[in-house]
Structure formats: structure tokens, C-alpha cells
Design a protein around this motif. Sequence first.
Motif, mmCIF file in Angstrom:
data_model
loop_
_atom_site.group_PDB
_atom_site.id
_atom_site.type_symbol
_atom_site.label_atom_id
_atom_site.label_comp_id
_atom_site.label_asym_id
_atom_site.label_seq_id
_atom_site.Cartn_x
_atom_site.Cartn_y
_atom_site.Cartn_z
ATOM 1 N N THR A 141 7.588 5.566 -3.467
ATOM 2 C CA THR A 141 7.057 4.419 -2.737
ATOM 3 C C THR A 141 8.129 3.766 -1.867
ATOM 4 N N ASP B 50 6.739 9.772 1.231
ATOM 5 C CA ASP B 50 6.034 10.877 0.589
ATOM 6 C C ASP B 50 5.591 10.402 -0.794
ATOM 7 N N GLU B 51 6.136 10.963 -1.858
ATOM 8 C CA GLU B 51 5.725 10.583 -3.207
ATOM 9 C C GLU B 51 6.393 9.283 -3.673
ATOM 10 N N ILE C 30 0.853 -1.184 0.000
ATOM 11 C CA ILE C 30 0.000 0.000 0.000
ATOM 12 C C ILE C 30 0.891 1.236 0.000
ATOM 13 N N HIS C 31 0.537 2.225 -0.810
ATOM 14 C CA HIS C 31 1.308 3.462 -0.824
ATOM 15 C C HIS C 31 0.379 4.668 -0.839
ATOM 16 N N TYR C 32 0.691 5.630 0.009
ATOM 17 C CA TYR C 32 0.087 6.958 -0.062
ATOM 18 C C TYR C 32 1.017 7.903 0.697
ATOM 19 N N PRO C 33 1.112 9.158 0.296
ATOM 20 C CA PRO C 33 1.976 10.102 1.012
ATOM 21 C C PRO C 33 1.571 10.189 2.477
ATOM 22 N N ALA D 198 2.226 7.622 4.622
ATOM 23 C CA ALA D 198 2.144 6.269 5.171
ATOM 24 C C ALA D 198 3.365 5.978 6.048
#
Length: 304
Positions: free
Chosen positions: A80, A77-78, A16-19, A21
Motif C-alpha cells: 500500500t 502494486d501489492e 484507497i488501495h488496489y494494484p 492505483a
Amino acid sequence: MVELSWVINMPRKPRIHYPGALYHVMVRGNNGEKVLNEEIHKSKYLDVLAFYKEKLCFLLYAFCIMDNHVHLLMEVDEVTLSQIMQRIQQVYTQWFNRKYNRTGHVFQQRYKALLCDKENYLLLLIKYIHNNPVKANLGEMDYKWSSHVYYTGKEKSNIVDTKEALSIFSQNRTRAIKQYLQFMEQEEEEIIYKHIEEDEPENQGVKRENKGSLKEINIDEIIEKVCTYENVRISEITKKTKIQKISDIRKAIVLLSEKYCNISNTLLAQKLNLSPSMISKIKSGENKGTFVSDVILKWEQISK
């Protein structure tokens, strides 16, 4: 301390990736080999970590480099996590293989990464990581290759982002470090990895240890009812005050939360405007009050 176990030989899912995390990452030497046992190894790994931290713009809240594994607490952040770890592991592997004229894997091919609840568990995760050398009988917590020394100010570097965690204790850095050290000296609390989502199949194997049956009552419900029964406003119990009654109501809420809620000391401290160390003192019975028992008894009699 909570031990972690993973289910193996299962199909991989993309991480899972999101800024923003937050991940607790654990990297192990291939077949458990001590690929970081010398100081030059640890120093090189730290240098590589620092280089990519600046280049790929992630936050590093904690690390601990042991002889055969590494713990990292990272907020992405951006870029991964997979891209970050691929670069770090690849560069160290190339250096290690050149140094010893060897080929092949240095680390296990799939590092472990747990997606974590930052709001509730940031301090507990830092504590877990900083306790690794103590658990391994390597002496006190002032282990040279752990970020603990950056939190105490004994080492200074931009590699570790200490400001946010220390600010949970106090906005004054000196006071924050003092309270951080008190927090680290306390008996280890139960650590439950509360995931936003399952990151990987192996996360299903994380052991979750509970002290008895699960407690279902929400802390906000306890706070609201206690304030109603004691005829005080919620805003009153979150202000710094020397009024004994208000102070005792806060203590009663802390003790009720321990009995009826699943809430970390960190989050409870934020809700009541207290330090995590004060929460621990109240739970241990070090900080008693005049009206605490009466407040607890009234809540239990009316609420049950």
C-alpha cells in the motif's frame, strides 16, 4: 497552473488501495520548514526513494524535490501507499535528525495523496510536477532534482519509469523524447484531478477550474456523427494517411472536442491515433486544413 487546496481538521479515512492505483503524492516539511534545501538532503531523499522503489516494487513516473516539499507520481502494486511512504519518511527523518542532533517531526504528519485517472492525466501530471521548479523561479525545466532530466536522457537510472509515458508520444525513443519536449514547452493545460473515488476528505477541496460551462457531449458521439455525415468509417480516420479529406475530418473532430467535450489531449490523441503535440497544434490553429470549417459547420447545423 492549477493550485491545490485541502480541507483540514477532518477525520481521516483509510486510503484507497488496489494494484495499479496511481497517486500524486505531496510531502511537506513540518511547518513549511526547508528540510531538503541542501544538495546532500535531496540526494539522501532520492537514495531512500530508490531503495524502497526496488524493495517494495512500485512504479515512479515523476518526482520533484524542492527545498521544503516533494512531489511524487507513484503507481502501487501489492504494497500500500501508506506502507511505502511510512518507510521513506521514517528513514529520511531518522537520518536528518541524527545529522543535526535533533528530535521530532521533519515532515508534516499527514502527506497529501490524490488518487488520479492514469488513462486521461498521466502526461499532464508529469508536466505539472516537472513545472514546479519553473513556477518557483529556479530557472529552466532542467532542474537537477526533477525527473525531467531522466525523460530527456540527460540522466540515466532505473529510478524513474519513463517508458510508458514516452510511448504515448512514439514507440521510437528518440522521436518520443522530441515530442515530449515539445509537449513540455507548450502552454500549460488545465489539469483536472479526476478521481476514481474520493481518497481523503481533503480531496474535496481540490480546485477544479473550468473554461466556461461544463461541456457534456461525449467524444465518441462526435466522432460517430462526423463520420456518418462525411460518409467515412471510423477506422479510416484512425489510420495514418495523406488524404486531405480524412486529415481534415480529424482536425475538425479535434476542434469540436475542444468546444463541446471535457477530454484531455492525451486521450483524444489515443482515440484519433495522433500525437498529443499534434492535437495541441491543431487546437492552436497551427495546422489548418481545406475542409475543416465545412465539416464543423455541417456537424453543428445537423446536431443542434
